[in-house]
Design a protein around this motif. Structure first.
Motif, PDB file in Angstrom:
ATOM      1  N   ARG A  35     127.812  46.354 -59.344  1.00 48.52           N
ATOM      2  CA  ARG A  35     128.593  45.773 -58.262  1.00 48.52           C
ATOM      3  C   ARG A  35     129.787  45.041 -58.852  1.00 48.52           C
ATOM      4  O   ARG A  35     129.714  44.488 -59.935  1.00 48.52           O
ATOM      5  CB  ARG A  35     127.732  44.782 -57.469  1.00 48.52           C
ATOM      6  N   GLY A  36     130.867  45.048 -58.109  1.00 49.44           N
ATOM      7  CA  GLY A  36     132.071  44.389 -58.599  1.00 49.44           C
ATOM      8  C   GLY A  36     133.095  45.362 -59.130  1.00 49.44           C
ATOM      9  O   GLY A  36     134.258  44.990 -59.275  1.00 49.44           O
ATOM     10  N   GLU A  37     132.692  46.602 -59.441  1.00 48.30           N
ATOM     11  CA  GLU A  37     133.674  47.615 -59.835  1.00 48.30           C
ATOM     12  C   GLU A  37     134.573  47.862 -58.638  1.00 48.30           C
ATOM     13  O   GLU A  37     134.100  48.039 -57.516  1.00 48.30           O
ATOM     14  CB  GLU A  37     132.955  48.903 -60.252  1.00 48.30           C
ATOM     15  N   PHE A  38     135.898  47.873 -58.873  1.00 52.00           N
ATOM     16  CA  PHE A  38     136.843  47.964 -57.767  1.00 52.00           C
ATOM     17  C   PHE A  38     136.657  49.238 -56.949  1.00 52.00           C
ATOM     18  O   PHE A  38     136.976  49.273 -55.764  1.00 52.00           O
ATOM     19  CB  PHE A  38     138.281  47.878 -58.285  1.00 52.00           C
ATOM     20  N   ALA A  39     136.133  50.293 -57.574  1.00 55.34           N
ATOM     21  CA  ALA A  39     135.921  51.562 -56.871  1.00 55.34           C
ATOM     22  C   ALA A  39     134.438  51.835 -56.648  1.00 55.34           C
ATOM     23  O   ALA A  39     134.028  52.989 -56.516  1.00 55.34           O
ATOM     24  CB  ALA A  39     136.553  52.715 -57.649  1.00 55.34           C
ATOM     25  N   ALA A  40     133.630  50.791 -56.564  1.00 56.97           N
ATOM     26  CA  ALA A  40     132.173  50.965 -56.475  1.00 56.97           C
ATOM     27  C   ALA A  40     131.750  51.804 -55.278  1.00 56.97           C
ATOM     28  O   ALA A  40     130.751  52.531 -55.346  1.00 56.97           O
ATOM     29  CB  ALA A  40     131.496  49.593 -56.425  1.00 56.97           C
ATOM     30  N   ASP A  41     132.504  51.742 -54.177  1.00 55.69           N
ATOM     31  CA  ASP A  41     132.116  52.489 -52.982  1.00 55.69           C
ATOM     32  C   ASP A  41     132.157  53.999 -53.197  1.00 55.69           C
ATOM     33  O   ASP A  41     131.518  54.752 -52.460  1.00 55.69           O
ATOM     34  CB  ASP A  41     133.012  52.112 -51.798  1.00 55.69           C
ATOM     35  N   TYR A  42     132.911  54.452 -54.179  1.00 59.90           N
ATOM     36  CA  TYR A  42     132.928  55.889 -54.481  1.00 59.90           C
ATOM     37  C   TYR A  42     131.598  56.353 -55.080  1.00 59.90           C
ATOM     38  O   TYR A  42     131.223  57.515 -54.955  1.00 59.90           O
ATOM     39  CB  TYR A  42     134.037  56.213 -55.488  1.00 59.90           C
ATOM     40  N   PHE A  43     130.905  55.446 -55.753  1.00 62.35           N
ATOM     41  CA  PHE A  43     129.776  55.837 -56.586  1.00 62.35           C
ATOM     42  C   PHE A  43     128.468  55.806 -55.811  1.00 62.35           C
ATOM     43  O   PHE A  43     127.600  54.954 -56.001  1.00 62.35           O
ATOM     44  CB  PHE A  43     129.716  54.958 -57.842  1.00 62.35           C
ATOM     45  N   THR A  44     128.349  56.783 -54.920  1.00 64.00           N
ATOM     46  CA  THR A  44     127.078  57.020 -54.248  1.00 64.00           C
ATOM     47  C   THR A  44     126.107  57.635 -55.248  1.00 64.00           C
ATOM     48  O   THR A  44     126.471  57.958 -56.387  1.00 64.00           O
ATOM     49  CB  THR A  44     127.277  57.974 -53.071  1.00 64.00           C
ATOM     50  N   GLU A  45     124.883  57.817 -54.815  1.00 64.81           N
ATOM     51  CA  GLU A  45     123.883  58.444 -55.692  1.00 64.81           C
ATOM     52  C   GLU A  45     124.385  59.801 -56.198  1.00 64.81           C
ATOM     53  O   GLU A  45     124.328  60.098 -57.397  1.00 64.81           O
ATOM     54  CB  GLU A  45     122.568  58.617 -54.922  1.00 64.81           C
ATOM     55  N   ARG A  46     124.875  60.623 -55.280  1.00 68.94           N
ATOM     56  CA  ARG A  46     125.314  61.970 -55.641  1.00 68.94           C
ATOM     57  C   ARG A  46     126.467  61.933 -56.646  1.00 68.94           C
ATOM     58  O   ARG A  46     126.497  62.689 -57.626  1.00 68.94           O
ATOM     59  CB  ARG A  46     125.744  62.721 -54.384  1.00 68.94           C
ATOM     60  N   VAL A  47     127.423  61.067 -56.409  1.00 67.46           N
ATOM     61  CA  VAL A  47     128.601  60.992 -57.271  1.00 67.46           C
ATOM     62  C   VAL A  47     128.229  60.476 -58.655  1.00 67.46           C
ATOM     63  O   VAL A  47     128.658  61.019 -59.684  1.00 67.46           O
ATOM     64  CB  VAL A  47     129.686  60.116 -56.613  1.00 67.46           C
ATOM     65  N   GLU A  48     127.433  59.425 -58.707  1.00 64.49           N
ATOM     66  CA  GLU A  48     127.082  58.865 -60.010  1.00 64.49           C
ATOM     67  C   GLU A  48     126.247  59.844 -60.828  1.00 64.49           C
ATOM     68  O   GLU A  48     126.462  60.011 -62.035  1.00 64.49           O
ATOM     69  CB  GLU A  48     126.341  57.537 -59.831  1.00 64.49           C
ATOM     70  N   TRP A  49     125.328  60.536 -60.182  1.00 62.48           N
ATOM     71  CA  TRP A  49     124.526  61.526 -60.896  1.00 62.48           C
ATOM     72  C   TRP A  49     125.394  62.661 -61.402  1.00 62.48           C
ATOM     73  O   TRP A  49     125.163  63.200 -62.496  1.00 62.48           O
ATOM     74  CB  TRP A  49     123.404  62.070 -60.008  1.00 62.48           C
ATOM     75  N   ALA A  50     126.399  63.072 -60.634  1.00 63.33           N
ATOM     76  CA  ALA A  50     127.291  64.149 -61.072  1.00 63.33           C
ATOM     77  C   ALA A  50     128.031  63.748 -62.346  1.00 63.33           C
ATOM     78  O   ALA A  50     128.188  64.560 -63.268  1.00 63.33           O
ATOM     79  CB  ALA A  50     128.284  64.493 -59.961  1.00 63.33           C
ATOM     80  N   ALA A  51     128.500  62.510 -62.403  1.00 61.87           N
ATOM     81  CA  ALA A  51     129.193  62.034 -63.599  1.00 61.87           C
ATOM     82  C   ALA A  51     128.252  61.988 -64.796  1.00 61.87           C
ATOM     83  O   ALA A  51     128.606  62.429 -65.901  1.00 61.87           O
ATOM     84  CB  ALA A  51     129.793  60.651 -63.337  1.00 61.87           C
ATOM     85  N   MET A  52     127.044  61.464 -64.603  1.00 59.23           N
ATOM     86  CA  MET A  52     126.088  61.383 -65.704  1.00 59.23           C
ATOM     87  C   MET A  52     125.703  62.765 -66.205  1.00 59.23           C
ATOM     88  O   MET A  52     125.589  63.000 -67.414  1.00 59.23           O
ATOM     89  CB  MET A  52     124.849  60.593 -65.263  1.00 59.23           C
ATOM     90  N   ASP A  53     125.497  63.701 -65.276  1.00 57.52           N
ATOM     91  CA  ASP A  53     125.120  65.053 -65.657  1.00 57.52           C
ATOM     92  C   ASP A  53     126.237  65.719 -66.459  1.00 57.52           C
ATOM     93  O   ASP A  53     125.976  66.392 -67.469  1.00 57.52           O
ATOM     94  CB  ASP A  53     124.805  65.862 -64.403  1.00 57.52           C
ATOM     95  N   TYR A  54     127.477  65.528 -66.024  1.00 59.89           N
ATOM     96  CA  TYR A  54     128.598  66.160 -66.722  1.00 59.89           C
ATOM     97  C   TYR A  54     128.714  65.657 -68.159  1.00 59.89           C
ATOM     98  O   TYR A  54     128.776  66.449 -69.108  1.00 59.89           O
ATOM     99  CB  TYR A  54     129.902  65.905 -65.969  1.00 59.89           C
ATOM    100  N   VAL A  55     128.772  64.343 -68.342  1.00 62.68           N
ATOM    101  CA  VAL A  55     129.015  63.825 -69.692  1.00 62.68           C
ATOM    102  C   VAL A  55     127.833  64.092 -70.621  1.00 62.68           C
ATOM    103  O   VAL A  55     128.020  64.311 -71.826  1.00 62.68           O
ATOM    104  CB  VAL A  55     129.366  62.318 -69.669  1.00 62.68           C
ATOM    105  N   SER A  56     126.633  64.103 -70.091  1.00 57.17           N
ATOM    106  CA  SER A  56     125.456  64.294 -70.944  1.00 57.17           C
ATOM    107  C   SER A  56     125.376  65.705 -71.521  1.00 57.17           C
ATOM    108  O   SER A  56     124.705  65.920 -72.536  1.00 57.17           O
ATOM    109  CB  SER A  56     124.178  63.981 -70.164  1.00 57.17           C
ATOM    110  N   LYS A  57     126.068  66.662 -70.904  1.00 52.90           N
ATOM    111  CA  LYS A  57     126.024  68.057 -71.378  1.00 52.90           C
ATOM    112  C   LYS A  57     127.139  68.392 -72.363  1.00 52.90           C
ATOM    113  O   LYS A  57     127.166  69.498 -72.902  1.00 52.90           O
ATOM    114  CB  LYS A  57     126.100  68.993 -70.174  1.00 52.90           C
ATOM    115  N   LEU A  58     128.053  67.457 -72.591  1.00 46.93           N
ATOM    116  CA  LEU A  58     129.128  67.711 -73.552  1.00 46.93           C
ATOM    117  C   LEU A  58     128.583  67.679 -74.976  1.00 46.93           C
ATOM    118  O   LEU A  58     127.624  66.959 -75.275  1.00 46.93           O
ATOM    119  CB  LEU A  58     130.228  66.661 -73.400  1.00 46.93           C
ATOM    120  N   ARG A  59     129.208  68.456 -75.861  1.00 45.83           N
ATOM    121  CA  ARG A  59     128.723  68.535 -77.241  1.00 45.83           C
ATOM    122  C   ARG A  59     129.819  68.334 -78.280  1.00 45.83           C
ATOM    123  O   ARG A  59     129.521  68.115 -79.449  1.00 45.83           O
ATOM    124  CB  ARG A  59     128.044  69.891 -77.483  1.00 45.83           C
TER     125      ARG A  59
END
Length: 396
Positions: free
Chosen positions: A86-110
């Motif tokens: 909480r407190g991130e200026f764009a926190a409202d963008y980060f729903t469950e779906r959005v945050e998981w998409a970001a985590m999934d993307y970066v975790s697959k980079l090599r």
């Protein structure tokens, strides 16, 4: 080099988006493989021109609206393990779906370089991107502007980055105190170009531009101009931009009886022409990172009258040389400085000439090679000096 830029909304408007797109374009022009990754997409087309060699990827397409999450947004904010605080200026963008998409993307980079561009994305990268990837966190805002919840997470996780880039010397010192073992690299944003048509100081126009949000302090600017208009009734204030505070600002204009003096024209595709046609630029922000529109105004030989807010204005301007700095949020001091500059064309011409000279330090041909040098050093496993930008500016 393979360089990926992860952005919140690559299809949106705003200073951070523009500067990241400029970087991506410069890296593509230098022959590197560049991917622009947009966490969400809410428009059909990017608002800034992209080099055709850049690939653009969307993780969550929201053009048809937000899709429902498996749990409610309020519940998601309480989930244990959720990364974006909480407190991130764009926190409202980060729903469950959005945050998981970001985590999934970066975790697959090599491999390659991953550049993340705001605290939420930086924290996700710090905790989920594999160590085989060179991780660079960009900070476009000063540390003290963030609430304690963000600063606490920065202190816990940013040490995992190969480098953290900041915009000003003040930012660099702040982050060095917080993260003494992590490379903090100062590289400013670059303006679009420095050889712009210059103001001839003939039009009685004061100009400002930015999102119509509390950060930009346009309410304070309107209040200050209410003190300027009676002394200089031929002068006009034009505030360009869109945002949620337009109705409130319009109400202030009416309240002060400035309907004939102050306008809110909205967004413009011809800001460069508007800057050329103006005579003074005003920066009324409550806080900044590095105020790029201000520097762009300086390329047009516009003197600047600015609040000495944290951070940015003092890192760029020399008070009394290329602009005037007044105490933060001091409306009366801002009005007095505006009155002084408006009343003295010779002063405006002299300061404008100095402003154009100052702006040359932010030329793309000077700034963009710094990014290329930084990325090369990181890929080679070298530890980057904290005074990276300073050491590369000896010829200025």
């Amino acid at each position: 080099m393979k360089i990926r830029y992860l952005m919140l909304h690559a299809y949106g408007m705003g200073g951070t988006i523009r500067t990241v797109v400029n970087q991506a374009n410069a890296m593509a022009a230098a022959g590197h493989e560049v991917e622009l990754v947009s966490l969400v997409r809410r428009r059909n087309n990017p608002q800034f021109s992209l080099d055709p060699r850049i690939s653009i990827t969307t993780l969550v397409d929201q053009r048809a609206g937000r899709q429902p999450d498996s749990i409610g947004r309020k519940a998601w904010r309480r989930v244990r393990g959720k990364i974006v605080p909480r407190g991130e200026f764009a926190a409202d963008y980060f729903t469950e779906r959005v945050e998981w998409a970001a985590m999934d993307y970066v975790s697959k980079l090599r491999d390659g370089i991953l550049v993340t561009t705001r605290p939420a994305l930086n924290l996700i990268s710090a905790r989920r991107t594999p160590g085989t990837v060179v991780r660079v966190a960009q900070e476009h805002m000063n540390l003290t502007a963030y609430p304690e919840s963000i600063r606490r997470e920065i202190a816990r996780h940013y040490e995992r980055f190969d480098a953290i880039t900041v915009l000003t010397r003040t930012n660099r010192l702040e982050y060095q105190r917080l993260l003494p073992t992590t490379p903090i690299v100062q590289i400013p944003n670059a303006v679009h170009q420095v050889d712009q048509e210059r103001s001839q100081q003939v039009n009685p126009v004061l100009i400002a531009a930015g999102r119509l949000v509390p950060q930009k302090g346009f309410d304070l600017l309107i209040e200050a101009f209410a003190q300027v208009a009676p002394e200089h009734p031929d002068w006009r204030l034009r505030i360009f931009g869109t945002g949620p505070r337009k109705a409130q600002l319009s109400g202030l204009i009416e309240q002060y009886g400035l309907g004939e003096h102050v306008t809110l024209p909205g967004r413009t595709d011809r800001l460069e022409k508007e800057l050329t046609d103006a005579s003074v630029y005003a920066l009324s922000s409550r806080f900044e990172g590095l105020p790029m529109v201000m520097i762009e105004a300086m390329t047009h030989a516009l003197p600047v009258v600015a609040f000495d807010c944290p951070t940015g204005p003092r890192d760029v301007l020399t008070d009394g040389v290329d602009g005037v700095l007044v105490p933060p949020r001091d409306v009366h001091a801002l009005a007095a400085a505006l009155n002084r500059v408006i009343a003295d064309r010779e002063l405006r011409v002299r300061m404008g000439r100095a402003a154009a000279k100052t702006s040359r330090a932010y030329a793309p041909e000077l700034v963009m090679p710094l990014w290329e040098d930084l990325f090369s050093e990181l890929l080679q496993g070298e530890r980057v000096a904290d005074n990276f930008w300073v050491s590369n500016q000896k010829d200025l």
